[in-house]
Scaffold this active site. Structure first.
Site, short mmCIF file in Angstrom:
data_model
loop_
_atom_site.label_atom_id
_atom_site.label_comp_id
_atom_site.label_asym_id
_atom_site.label_seq_id
_atom_site.Cartn_x
_atom_site.Cartn_y
_atom_site.Cartn_z
CD GLU A 39 -2.35 5.62 6.73
OE1 GLU A 39 -2.41 5.66 5.49
OE2 GLU A 39 -1.42 5.06 7.36
N GLY A 60 3.06 2.42 10.60
CA GLY A 60 4.02 3.50 10.38
C GLY A 60 4.79 3.90 11.63
CG ASN A 84 -1.69 1.27 1.40
OD1 ASN A 84 -1.77 2.08 0.47
ND2 ASN A 84 -2.26 1.48 2.59
CD1 TRP A 85 3.71 1.16 -2.86
CD2 TRP A 85 3.57 2.25 -4.80
NE1 TRP A 85 4.50 0.50 -3.77
CE2 TRP A 85 4.43 1.15 -4.97
CE3 TRP A 85 3.32 3.09 -5.90
CZ2 TRP A 85 5.04 0.86 -6.19
CZ3 TRP A 85 3.92 2.80 -7.11
CH2 TRP A 85 4.77 1.70 -7.26
CE LYS A 86 0.22 3.20 4.79
NZ LYS A 86 0.39 3.29 6.23
CD GLU A 143 -3.08 -2.18 7.43
OE1 GLU A 143 -2.03 -2.47 6.87
OE2 GLU A 143 -3.64 -1.09 7.28
CB SER A 159 5.80 -1.77 11.64
OG SER A 159 5.42 -0.42 11.90
N GLY A 175 3.08 -1.08 4.08
CA GLY A 175 3.22 0.33 3.74
C GLY A 175 4.65 0.66 3.38
N GLY A 176 5.40 1.19 4.34
CA GLY A 176 6.76 1.69 4.11
C GLY A 176 7.65 0.74 3.35
CG HIS A 181 -5.35 2.20 5.40
ND1 HIS A 181 -4.86 3.13 6.29
CD2 HIS A 181 -4.39 1.27 5.25
CE1 HIS A 181 -3.64 2.74 6.66
NE2 HIS A 181 -3.33 1.63 6.04
#
Ligand code: 13P
Length: 251
Positions: A97, A173, A9-11, A167, A213, A234-235, A95
Site C-alpha cells: 500500500e 484485503g 498490521n492494523w493499517k 504478500e 487474507s 491485516g483484517g 508494504h
C-alpha cells in the site's frame, strides 16, 4: 531453527482508545503462546497507548513505517530513534500500500530498512507481485529483485533482525488467499534470494511470513508449509478471537 512471527498490521484502523481496548482483549487470549513472537503493528498515533496496554504481556508493538533520515526537514515523518524511544520493537517497511499510494520505491524501502536495523529495530520487509506480474510469469524474478533491493548493504549479522513478508498484492484485503502451495513457493523464492545474497545458513535462519487474507480458517494450512514461518495479518488482526486463533495455529 527459525522463529515463527505472527504480526498484525492494523493499517489506518483503530484510535488510541480502540487500540487499548483491543490489546486488553487480546492479551489473555495469546498469553503463554510462546512458540511464536506476537506483534501488533499499529498507527503511529496509537503507539503510546499500545505500548502501555501491552506492558507485561507477550505482545510486542511495531510501527507501520519509518523514515530513513535520523532527523531534519521531513514534515510528517517519524525517525527510527523516535520509534525506539516510544517502545517500538518492530517496523513494517515497504508494504504494497505504501508502494502503490505513497511513492515507495525499492530504493526507499532499502534506505528505511537500513535505518531501522541501524537503530536496533526489527524490520518486517514486505515484497509481493501484482496479479499482472504473476500472469506474465514474473513472480520469481520480481520477488527476488524486491528482496535483494531491500537488503542491499544489510550485513549477515543484521539479518537476525530482518523478517520478510511475502504478500501477493492480489491477495491483500481481497479475501482471495494464495493457496498454501503458492504461499510456500513465493516464500521459497524469497528465501532463495536471501541465500544468494547471504548464503544458505542465513537463509535457513530467516523468518519469512506470508500475508494476504490470512485468517483463523486458513492459517493452520498456510503455516504448515515448510517455507511459511508466520503471517502478516491485516483484517483478521482487528478481531481478537481471529488473531488469537492464528497465534494458536502457529503453536
Ligand atoms: P489482509 O490480511 O487484510 O488481506 O491484509 C494483509 C496485509 O496487507 C498485511 O500487511
Amino acid at each position: 531453527m527459525r522463529r515463527y512471527v505472527i504480526a498484525g498490521n492494523w493499517k489506518m484502523n483503530m484510535t488510541p482508545n480502540g487500540a487499548k481496548a483491543l490489546i486488553n482483549e487480546m492479551k489473555p487470549l495469546v498469553a503463554g503462546k510462546d512458540n511464536c513472537d506476537v506483534v501488533l503493528c499499529v498507527p503511529a498515533i496509537d503507539i503510546p497507548a499500545a505500548v502501555e496496554a501491552a506492558k507485561g504481556s507477550n505482545i510486542k508493538i511495531g510501527a507501520e513505517n519509518v523514515h530513513f533520515k535520523a532527523s531534519g526537514a521531513y514534515t510528517g515523518e517519524i525517525s527510527a530513534e523516535m520509534l525506539c524511544e516510544a517502545g517500538v520493537e518492530y517496523v513494517v517497511i515497504g508494504h504494497s500500500e505504501r508502494r502503490q499510494y505513497f511513492g515507495e520505491t525499492d530504493q526507499t524501502v532499502n534506505l528505511r530498512t537500513l535505518a531501522a536495523l541501524n537503530a536496533g529495530l526489527k524490520a518486517i520487509v514486505c515484497v509481493g507481485e501484482t496479479l499482472e506480474q504473476r500472469e506474465l510469469g514474473y513472480t520469481e524474478t520480481l520477488l527476488k529483485f524486491q528482496t535483494k533491493m531491500a537488503l542491499t548493504n544489510v550485513t549477515a549479522e543484521q539479518m537476525k533482525n530482518v523478517i520478510i513478508a511475502y504478500e501477493p498484492v492480489w491477495a491483500i484485503g481481497t479475501g482471495v488467499t494464495a493457496t498454501a502451495d503458492q504461499a510456500d513457493e513465493g516464500n521459497g523464492y524469497v528465501r532463495a534470494a536471501v541465500a544468494e545474497m547471504f548464503g544458505a545458513e542465513v537463509a535457513e535462519a530467516t523468518t519469512v511470513q506470508y500475508g494476504g487474507s490470512m485468517n483463523d480458517k486458513n492459517a493452520a494450512e498456510l503455516l504448515s508449509k515448510e517455507n511459511v514461518d508466520g503471517g502478516l495479518i491485516g483484517g483478521a488482526s482487528l478481531k481478537s478471537a481471529a488473531f488469537a486463533a492464528i497465534v494458536e495455529a502457529a503453536q
